[in-house]
Design an enzyme around this catalytic site. Sequence first.
Site, PDB file in Angstrom:
ATOM      1  N   LEU A 196     -17.214  15.864 -19.485  1.00 46.02           N
ATOM      2  CA  LEU A 196     -17.915  14.914 -18.619  1.00 46.02           C
ATOM      3  C   LEU A 196     -17.284  14.961 -17.241  1.00 46.02           C
ATOM      4  O   LEU A 196     -17.953  14.971 -16.215  1.00 46.02           O
ATOM      5  CB  LEU A 196     -17.827  13.504 -19.199  1.00 46.02           C
ATOM      6  CG  LEU A 196     -18.419  13.330 -20.600  1.00 46.02           C
ATOM      7  CD1 LEU A 196     -18.351  11.865 -21.026  1.00 46.02           C
ATOM      8  CD2 LEU A 196     -19.861  13.804 -20.653  1.00 46.02           C
ATOM      9  N   ARG A 210      -8.157  19.959 -30.484  1.00 44.47           N
ATOM     10  CA  ARG A 210      -9.251  20.178 -31.417  1.00 44.47           C
ATOM     11  C   ARG A 210      -9.123  21.455 -32.228  1.00 44.47           C
ATOM     12  O   ARG A 210      -9.379  21.463 -33.425  1.00 44.47           O
ATOM     13  CB  ARG A 210     -10.558  20.229 -30.634  1.00 44.47           C
ATOM     14  CG  ARG A 210     -10.832  18.907 -30.015  1.00 44.47           C
ATOM     15  CD  ARG A 210     -12.050  18.905 -29.179  1.00 44.47           C
ATOM     16  NE  ARG A 210     -12.265  17.522 -28.771  1.00 44.47           N
ATOM     17  CZ  ARG A 210     -13.210  17.147 -27.931  1.00 44.47           C
ATOM     18  NH1 ARG A 210     -14.024  18.027 -27.407  1.00 44.47           N
ATOM     19  NH2 ARG A 210     -13.343  15.880 -27.634  1.00 44.47           N
ATOM     20  N   ARG A 252     -11.224  23.365 -24.801  1.00 42.58           N
ATOM     21  CA  ARG A 252     -11.396  22.226 -23.904  1.00 42.58           C
ATOM     22  C   ARG A 252     -10.747  20.981 -24.494  1.00 42.58           C
ATOM     23  O   ARG A 252     -10.880  20.719 -25.685  1.00 42.58           O
ATOM     24  CB  ARG A 252     -12.881  21.951 -23.672  1.00 42.58           C
ATOM     25  CG  ARG A 252     -13.145  20.712 -22.856  1.00 42.58           C
ATOM     26  CD  ARG A 252     -14.606  20.537 -22.533  1.00 42.58           C
ATOM     27  NE  ARG A 252     -15.426  20.174 -23.672  1.00 42.58           N
ATOM     28  CZ  ARG A 252     -15.494  18.950 -24.199  1.00 42.58           C
ATOM     29  NH1 ARG A 252     -14.771  17.971 -23.712  1.00 42.58           N
ATOM     30  NH2 ARG A 252     -16.278  18.710 -25.241  1.00 42.58           N
ATOM     31  N   ALA A 304     -24.079  17.534 -14.811  1.00 47.08           N
ATOM     32  CA  ALA A 304     -23.848  18.500 -13.744  1.00 47.08           C
ATOM     33  C   ALA A 304     -25.070  18.610 -12.834  1.00 47.08           C
ATOM     34  O   ALA A 304     -24.969  18.391 -11.620  1.00 47.08           O
ATOM     35  CB  ALA A 304     -23.493  19.856 -14.343  1.00 47.08           C
ATOM     36  N   HIS A 345     -15.301  21.304 -33.296  1.00 46.61           N
ATOM     37  CA  HIS A 345     -14.774  19.943 -33.236  1.00 46.61           C
ATOM     38  C   HIS A 345     -14.357  19.486 -34.630  1.00 46.61           C
ATOM     39  O   HIS A 345     -15.125  19.598 -35.573  1.00 46.61           O
ATOM     40  CB  HIS A 345     -15.847  19.011 -32.675  1.00 46.61           C
ATOM     41  CG  HIS A 345     -15.288  17.715 -32.194  1.00 46.61           C
ATOM     42  ND1 HIS A 345     -14.744  16.796 -33.048  1.00 46.61           N
ATOM     43  CD2 HIS A 345     -15.184  17.194 -30.950  1.00 46.61           C
ATOM     44  CE1 HIS A 345     -14.333  15.755 -32.332  1.00 46.61           C
ATOM     45  NE2 HIS A 345     -14.583  15.968 -31.062  1.00 46.61           N
TER      46      HIS A 345
END
Lengths: 645, 250
Positions: A449, A338, A443, A45, A267
């Site tokens: 990314l 996830r 997410r 970012a 995760h």
Amino acid sequence: MTKLDAKVPKGALSDKWQQYKGTMKLVAPNNKRRIEVIVVGTGLAGGACAATLAELGYKVKVFTFHDSPRRAHSIAAQGGINAAKNYQNDGDSVYRLFYDTIKGGDYRSRESNVHRLAEVSTNIIDQCVAQGVPFAREYGGLLANRSFGGVQVSRTFYARGQTGQQLLLGAYQALSRQIANGNVTLYNRHEMLDLVKVDGKARGIIARNLLTGEIERHAAHCVVLGTGGYGNVFYLSTNAMNSNTSAAWRAHRKGAFMANPCYTQIHPTCIPVSGHYQSKLTLMSESLRNDGRVWVPKSKADSDAIRKGEKSPLDLSEDQRDYYLERIYPSFGNLVPRDVASRAAKYVCDEGRGVSKTGLAVYLDFSDAINRLGEDTISARYGNLFEIYEKITGENPYKRPMRIYPAVHYTMGGLWVDYNLQTTVPGCFALGEANFSDHGANRLGASALMQGLADGYFVIPYTIGQFLADEIRTPNISTDQGAFAEAETEVRGRIEKLLAIKGNQSVESFHRRLGQYMWDYCGMSRSAEGLEKGIKLIRELRDEFYKDVFVPGSNEEYNPELEKALRVADFLELGELMCKDALNRNESCGGHFREEYQTEEGEATRNDEDFAYVAAWESKGMGESELHKEDLVFENVELKTRSYK
Amino acid sequence: MRLTLKVWREGGKYVGQFVDYKVDNISTDMSFLEMLDVLNEQLIQEKETPIAFEHDCREGICGTCSMVINGQPHGPMKSTTTCQLHMRSFNDGDVIYIEPFRAKAFPVIRDLVVNRDSFDRIIQAGGYVSVNTGQAQDANAIPIEKDTSSQAFDAATCIGCGACVAACPNASAMLFTSAKVSHLATMPQGKVEARKRAQSMVKQMDAEGFGKCSNVTACEAECPKGISVTNIAKLNREYMGSVFGSDKVM
Ligand SMILES: Cc1cc2nc3c(=O)[nH]c(=O)nc-3n(C[C@H](O)[C@H](O)[C@H](O)COP(=O)(O)OP(=O)(O)OC[C@H]3O[C@@H](n4cnc5c(N)ncnc54)[C@H](O)[C@@H]3O)c2cc1C
Ligand code: SF4
Ligand code: FES
């Protein structure tokens, strides 16, 4: 409590961004040359943002606590980056990527931002290829794709298992070019310790030179934070050891609201903890779930035998194994999102069917894929991940199923930003994992990314103009004024306080304890009772920290322990807010699972009636905060119960 | 395991010397850095200054960790960074020497921490493709042969750690520099500027005080990412082309 306005432009969802871009305020080239921008962070970012703003002509100062911009935590991302290119002709589109992201986020993100993200995703791939990023290709020479959890198309671009590395090097090289041209000044080994506000606007930062300890004042017309996520509040996570919340937290203490801090992504596929000395956890990329099958023994007795080393997983026949994801979720199977996969792993281990000594592990098995495709194909796809696994565990995953367990990985929460990526402090922007914007309560893989680069390359270069266009008459900001002096004094005060305690316990030991509390009470599943207990324990720990921490050395030297102490001090405040936020959210959604809100089968129960909002917290001093809300309005998708069955 | 560590200390009260430490109860499952964490915790308990060493990802990808272990950059295990090295590579009772990467262009900051800004400046000298954001054409407009792309990738995996420099008797940065030159020259996108790039990066490398390459190839042997010395040959080709070719820029 106030209602927040996200300043979303009018118009149909699919036209908003184009129309807005076409009509927004611009800063003329001759004015850009005079305008200074501070960018903190050189990950995807921050790096992409700093390079692009400099290309546009702004004068950029970029800060990183790392020794080089190339070392930002983004470097470690493995699996890939999404884009709605539809190169596979499998029915992908901007709308589908938008829809998958909204659904994957369990309907807790802002439609307009997510749609914009999906739109610019295709430009990212073009840009990265032009920079020389060596993405995986097919024999015909065109780009290859793979699929990731929570979706039914193949839209993930990758560079073996090192996608983050290659994308970050692309951004780093673009940034290096601008440093060489003199458009960017790099301040490496500098840590931002405070945000400076002049007349209500963000006008600079206080940074510590990590080599000399000098406390420096830096001014600019505005400040952009691309400072990453705060997963390390849990001590053990897949984040790089030095990732921390301090830049975002200090901005928060200066008036930037913190949104949905409790949304944490756990995760499902990480290498399990092996001992008390464990310093971090290693991710095994989600892409492995394309070819690996997750299972535990059907019977507790077999699990016990495996744990004691009396049996090996290879001893169990097919019908003694429970491929529980395939069983419970037949349509998505091993590729469920996830949060779903992590909770399922927790449940089977809670039932006593976990494997490995601690009982906290499940198998990820490649034997079918190896039989079907051959070892060479599997090695070409995942070779480096298998190597990492073997180095850490000493076991060969080609021969024996991997052992995996969920671990803290990503934080969806972060600084609240409007459509322009501006925080509640005018002139202070937040990008990438540091903001809360696009992923709702969960997410999807390969989307961080995408978001980091979208924010940095394709969004902020436009939206920053909305603020800066009104600043073209503002002369360069002087650091010789009250606001800077005050902030500097405050920072020095914090440092002196920590050094003066001279207690008996290491910073590390406090961090470990905080991490344990967070994992126990604000981790994979949460309850009101647990969260209340967590808050109490964290407050006590904070008091103890300020009485008994030992920070060796002085400020005026290279002092990594002091750096850590400052970061842990901020984590000790953030942890409490995360628990408060989780306690406030009386529903289960995405990564936030409240035990009180579940169906009889243990599936999450969302409450759209009362909780379809972003919880944005305003700081009222240490341990004090006030809740504000941004209502989430869904005009283009229908809210449904997420089902992957 | 019980180990004796001889650790290079420099800065603060140390002028630059090996200091002996003993650590006990070291598990073979620990990583090398976790073993140092244990030692540092011990030093903090004794109100001593812990040993400064750099690390971040602890996954072998960020290139931050850097130390010479028993004479080898990143220690004894092939293709492995210090952070990925585990104590199962050592035996009970071992004596382990730990030093910083040494090179004129990598001055020591403290103990095991060195300054590698010179690597950034080599990249700044030309290690990029000159393309601005927004100028790109469609990503599939230029097909690239799978093998070619794969070769470029192999060179691009360099993590910028500097072990090659520490391994080289001349402290040359040829392997690092050539990896970037070769990565970009292999891709059509980077080919256009390849010669100019080679020349300016080599010039910067010399200006930083790195030594000349004399084909010892110790760099390749110690490189944790298996970067091959064939990249150096590629760099030489581009470099010669730039010096003698028509697009001379010196
Ligand atoms: C192991 C792993 C694998 C992953 N794999 C994937 C994947 O396959 N696909 C995907 O989409 N996502 C993946 N992610 C998530 C993704 O990598 C991150 O969310 C993303 O890279 C964050 O980028 P960023 O630019 O926001 O922040 P970061 O890359 O964390 O950069 C933060 C920057 O800010 C600087 N900084 C921070 N605080 C300060 C301060 N106070 N002063 C000065 N500088 C400061 C740091 O030095 C650094 O330069 C993965 C994450 C992990 C942990
Ligand atoms: S070439 Fe190898 S040893 Fe040298 S910097 Fe790159 S990865 Fe490290
Ligand atoms: S700490 Fe990142 S490579 Fe070793």
